[in-house]
Design a protein around this motif. Structure first.
Motif, PDB file in Angstrom:
ATOM      1  N   VAL A  42      12.312 -12.749  -8.757  1.00 37.13           N
ATOM      2  CA  VAL A  42      13.089 -12.275  -7.613  1.00 37.13           C
ATOM      3  C   VAL A  42      14.361 -12.747  -7.191  1.00 37.13           C
ATOM      4  CG1 VAL A  42      12.657 -11.085  -5.370  1.00 37.13           C
ATOM      5  CG2 VAL A  42      10.898 -10.614  -7.138  1.00 37.13           C
ATOM      6  N   ASP A  43      14.187 -14.117  -7.070  1.00 33.53           N
ATOM      7  CA  ASP A  43      15.197 -14.848  -6.637  1.00 33.53           C
ATOM      8  C   ASP A  43      16.386 -14.879  -7.488  1.00 33.53           C
ATOM      9  OD1 ASP A  43      13.828 -15.519  -4.128  1.00 33.53           O
ATOM     10  OD2 ASP A  43      13.386 -17.601  -4.684  1.00 33.53           O
ATOM     11  N   SER A  44      15.978 -14.921  -9.008  1.00 29.70           N
ATOM     12  CA  SER A  44      17.153 -15.049  -9.497  1.00 29.70           C
ATOM     13  C   SER A  44      17.882 -13.789  -9.764  1.00 29.70           C
ATOM     14  CB  SER A  44      16.459 -15.442 -11.081  1.00 29.70           C
ATOM     15  OG  SER A  44      15.842 -14.487 -11.604  1.00 29.70           O
ATOM     16  N   ILE A  45      17.438 -12.718  -9.379  1.00 29.13           N
ATOM     17  CA  ILE A  45      17.982 -11.254  -9.684  1.00 29.13           C
ATOM     18  C   ILE A  45      18.753 -11.199  -8.405  1.00 29.13           C
ATOM     19  CG2 ILE A  45      17.698  -8.794  -9.526  1.00 29.13           C
ATOM     20  CD1 ILE A  45      15.308  -9.264 -11.602  1.00 29.13           C
ATOM     21  N   ALA A  86       8.680  -8.219   1.205  1.00 29.19           N
ATOM     22  CA  ALA A  86       7.904  -7.661   2.310  1.00 29.19           C
ATOM     23  C   ALA A  86       7.074  -6.127   1.684  1.00 29.19           C
ATOM     24  CB  ALA A  86       8.590  -7.052   3.170  1.00 29.19           C
ATOM     25  N   LEU A  87       8.032  -5.534   0.517  1.00 29.43           N
ATOM     26  CA  LEU A  87       7.141  -4.217   0.146  1.00 29.43           C
ATOM     27  C   LEU A  87       6.155  -4.541  -0.915  1.00 29.43           C
ATOM     28  CD1 LEU A  87      10.568  -2.302  -0.771  1.00 29.43           C
ATOM     29  CD2 LEU A  87       8.771  -1.913   0.971  1.00 29.43           C
ATOM     30  N   VAL A  88       6.178  -5.842  -1.443  1.00 29.85           N
ATOM     31  CA  VAL A  88       5.297  -6.229  -2.414  1.00 29.85           C
ATOM     32  C   VAL A  88       3.887  -6.619  -1.736  1.00 29.85           C
ATOM     33  CG1 VAL A  88       4.470  -8.026  -4.118  1.00 29.85           C
ATOM     34  CG2 VAL A  88       6.528  -6.777  -4.336  1.00 29.85           C
ATOM     35  N   GLY A  89       4.257  -7.263  -0.459  1.00 29.14           N
ATOM     36  CA  GLY A  89       3.057  -7.445   0.770  1.00 29.14           C
ATOM     37  C   GLY A  89       2.172  -6.406   0.999  1.00 29.14           C
ATOM     38  N   ILE A  90       3.172  -5.568   1.685  1.00 27.96           N
ATOM     39  CA  ILE A  90       2.649  -4.327   2.032  1.00 27.96           C
ATOM     40  C   ILE A  90       1.716  -3.631   0.890  1.00 27.96           C
ATOM     41  CG2 ILE A  90       2.977  -2.068   2.957  1.00 27.96           C
ATOM     42  CD1 ILE A  90       5.413  -3.356   4.557  1.00 27.96           C
ATOM     43  N   ALA A  91       2.219  -3.499  -0.299  1.00 30.24           N
ATOM     44  CA  ALA A  91       1.912  -2.876  -1.354  1.00 30.24           C
ATOM     45  C   ALA A  91       0.296  -3.604  -1.581  1.00 30.24           C
ATOM     46  CB  ALA A  91       2.524  -2.683  -2.608  1.00 30.24           C
ATOM     47  N   GLY A  92       0.424  -4.688  -1.394  1.00 29.79           N
ATOM     48  CA  GLY A  92      -0.938  -5.327  -1.847  1.00 29.79           C
ATOM     49  C   GLY A  92      -1.978  -5.409  -0.995  1.00 29.79           C
ATOM     50  N   LEU A  93      -1.648  -5.159   0.525  1.00 24.48           N
ATOM     51  CA  LEU A  93      -2.505  -4.930   1.680  1.00 24.48           C
ATOM     52  C   LEU A  93      -3.051  -3.254   1.272  1.00 24.48           C
ATOM     53  CD1 LEU A  93      -0.703  -6.226   4.455  1.00 24.48           C
ATOM     54  CD2 LEU A  93      -2.763  -7.083   3.458  1.00 24.48           C
ATOM     55  N   TYR A  94      -2.153  -2.443   1.069  1.00 24.02           N
ATOM     56  CA  TYR A  94      -2.438  -1.137   0.639  1.00 24.02           C
ATOM     57  C   TYR A  94      -3.568  -0.980  -0.631  1.00 24.02           C
ATOM     58  CZ  TYR A  94      -2.349   3.950  -0.451  1.00 24.02           C
ATOM     59  OH  TYR A  94      -2.654   5.236  -0.696  1.00 24.02           O
ATOM     60  N   ALA A  95      -3.043  -1.706  -1.407  1.00 24.54           N
ATOM     61  CA  ALA A  95      -4.095  -1.768  -2.794  1.00 24.54           C
ATOM     62  C   ALA A  95      -5.628  -2.200  -2.265  1.00 24.54           C
ATOM     63  CB  ALA A  95      -3.401  -2.498  -3.713  1.00 24.54           C
ATOM     64  N   LEU A  96      -5.547  -3.028  -1.234  1.00 23.42           N
ATOM     65  CA  LEU A  96      -7.094  -3.123  -0.820  1.00 23.42           C
ATOM     66  C   LEU A  96      -7.754  -2.168  -0.507  1.00 23.42           C
ATOM     67  CD1 LEU A  96      -6.450  -6.249   1.291  1.00 23.42           C
ATOM     68  CD2 LEU A  96      -7.535  -6.416  -0.764  1.00 23.42           C
ATOM     69  N   SER A  97      -7.398  -1.147  -0.170  1.00 28.82           N
ATOM     70  CA  SER A  97      -8.032   0.179   0.070  1.00 28.82           C
ATOM     71  C   SER A  97      -8.618   0.749  -1.160  1.00 28.82           C
ATOM     72  CB  SER A  97      -7.163   1.103   0.606  1.00 28.82           C
ATOM     73  OG  SER A  97      -6.105   1.818   0.014  1.00 28.82           O
ATOM     74  N   PHE A  98      -8.222   0.442  -2.277  1.00 29.02           N
ATOM     75  CA  PHE A  98      -8.709   1.085  -3.701  1.00 29.02           C
ATOM     76  C   PHE A  98     -10.178   0.678  -3.758  1.00 29.02           C
ATOM     77  CE2 PHE A  98      -4.127   0.641  -5.679  1.00 29.02           C
ATOM     78  CZ  PHE A  98      -3.709   1.718  -5.064  1.00 29.02           C
ATOM     79  N   PHE A  99     -10.362  -0.679  -3.425  1.00 33.93           N
ATOM     80  CA  PHE A  99     -11.708  -0.885  -3.391  1.00 33.93           C
ATOM     81  C   PHE A  99     -12.967  -0.309  -2.580  1.00 33.93           C
ATOM     82  CE2 PHE A  99      -9.721  -4.986  -4.575  1.00 33.93           C
ATOM     83  CZ  PHE A  99      -9.944  -5.007  -5.859  1.00 33.93           C
ATOM     84  N   ILE A 103       4.351  -5.815 -10.240  1.00 29.38           N
ATOM     85  CA  ILE A 103       5.616  -6.677 -10.195  1.00 29.38           C
ATOM     86  C   ILE A 103       5.510  -8.163  -9.422  1.00 29.38           C
ATOM     87  CG2 ILE A 103       7.958  -6.819  -9.223  1.00 29.38           C
ATOM     88  CD1 ILE A 103       8.264  -3.786  -9.431  1.00 29.38           C
ATOM     89  N   GLY A 104       4.699  -7.812  -8.272  1.00 35.18           N
ATOM     90  CA  GLY A 104       4.408  -9.275  -7.844  1.00 35.18           C
ATOM     91  C   GLY A 104       3.670 -10.242  -8.722  1.00 35.18           C
ATOM     92  N   ALA A 105       2.620  -9.726  -9.259  1.00 38.75           N
ATOM     93  CA  ALA A 105       1.841 -10.426  -9.932  1.00 38.75           C
ATOM     94  C   ALA A 105       2.601 -11.187 -11.213  1.00 38.75           C
ATOM     95  CB  ALA A 105       0.717  -9.501 -10.631  1.00 38.75           C
ATOM     96  N   ILE A 106       3.339 -10.277 -11.775  1.00 41.25           N
ATOM     97  CA  ILE A 106       4.414 -10.798 -12.835  1.00 41.25           C
ATOM     98  C   ILE A 106       5.141 -11.789 -12.228  1.00 41.25           C
ATOM     99  CG2 ILE A 106       6.336 -10.408 -14.543  1.00 41.25           C
ATOM    100  CD1 ILE A 106       4.774  -7.557 -14.743  1.00 41.25           C
ATOM    101  N   ASN A 107       5.679 -11.735 -11.121  1.00 47.42           N
ATOM    102  CA  ASN A 107       6.754 -12.889 -10.579  1.00 47.42           C
ATOM    103  C   ASN A 107       5.962 -13.978 -10.452  1.00 47.42           C
ATOM    104  OD1 ASN A 107       9.309 -13.473  -9.647  1.00 47.42           O
ATOM    105  ND2 ASN A 107       8.303 -13.558  -7.616  1.00 47.42           N
ATOM    106  N   TRP A 108       4.574 -13.872  -9.864  1.00 50.53           N
ATOM    107  CA  TRP A 108       3.825 -15.128  -9.476  1.00 50.53           C
ATOM    108  C   TRP A 108       3.332 -15.796 -10.738  1.00 50.53           C
ATOM    109  CZ3 TRP A 108       3.518 -18.307  -5.567  1.00 50.53           C
ATOM    110  CH2 TRP A 108       3.629 -17.636  -4.195  1.00 50.53           C
ATOM    111  N   GLY A 109       3.012 -14.943 -11.887  1.00 51.78           N
ATOM    112  CA  GLY A 109       2.834 -15.506 -12.975  1.00 51.78           C
ATOM    113  C   GLY A 109       3.923 -16.491 -13.492  1.00 51.78           C
ATOM    114  N   LEU A 110       5.181 -15.872 -13.476  1.00 49.80           N
ATOM    115  CA  LEU A 110       6.302 -16.612 -13.826  1.00 49.80           C
ATOM    116  C   LEU A 110       6.315 -17.880 -13.194  1.00 49.80           C
ATOM    117  CD1 LEU A 110       8.836 -13.621 -14.383  1.00 49.80           C
ATOM    118  CD2 LEU A 110       7.972 -15.185 -16.482  1.00 49.80           C
ATOM    119  N   ILE A 111       6.419 -17.738 -11.992  1.00 45.42           N
ATOM    120  CA  ILE A 111       6.384 -19.100 -11.025  1.00 45.42           C
ATOM    121  C   ILE A 111       5.348 -20.002 -11.569  1.00 45.42           C
ATOM    122  CG2 ILE A 111       6.091 -19.897  -8.593  1.00 45.42           C
ATOM    123  CD1 ILE A 111       7.419 -17.309  -7.588  1.00 45.42           C
ATOM    124  N   GLY A 112       4.168 -19.694 -11.681  1.00 45.56           N
ATOM    125  CA  GLY A 112       3.045 -20.565 -12.121  1.00 45.56           C
ATOM    126  C   GLY A 112       3.150 -20.974 -13.508  1.00 45.56           C
TER     127      GLY A 112
END
Length: 71
Positions: free
Chosen positions: A30-33, A46-59, A14-23
């Motif tokens: 997110v702001d429009s909704i 905040a949830l997307v940021g925490i999820a991104g930090l948690y996803a680093l553990s996948f590596f 979701i965060g990646a899609i939002n950043w793609g739309l912004i770019g």
């Protein structure tokens, strides 16, 4: 743990899609909704940021074969 992994991955996507739309289109979904920096949109960010930090553990996970067994 797989449920938490799936939730984190969904939030990261979701965060990646939002950043793609912004770019590409200068459109913040997110702001429009939820409104520009409203309390709920800040929670989403905040949830997307925490999820991104948690996803680093996948590596760092050791996968020993293609069947998905975790050692």
């Amino acid at each position: 743990m797989r449920t938490l992994d799936a939730i984190a991955l969904i939030l990261v996507v979701i965060g990646a899609i939002n950043w793609g739309l912004i770019g590409f289109f200068n459109f913040n979904l997110v702001d429009s909704i939820f409104g520009t920096m409203s309390a709920f949109s800040r929670i989403i960010y905040a949830l997307v940021g925490i999820a991104g930090l948690y996803a680093l553990s996948f590596f760092g996970r050791n996968r020993n074969n293609d069947r998905g067994e975790v050692k």
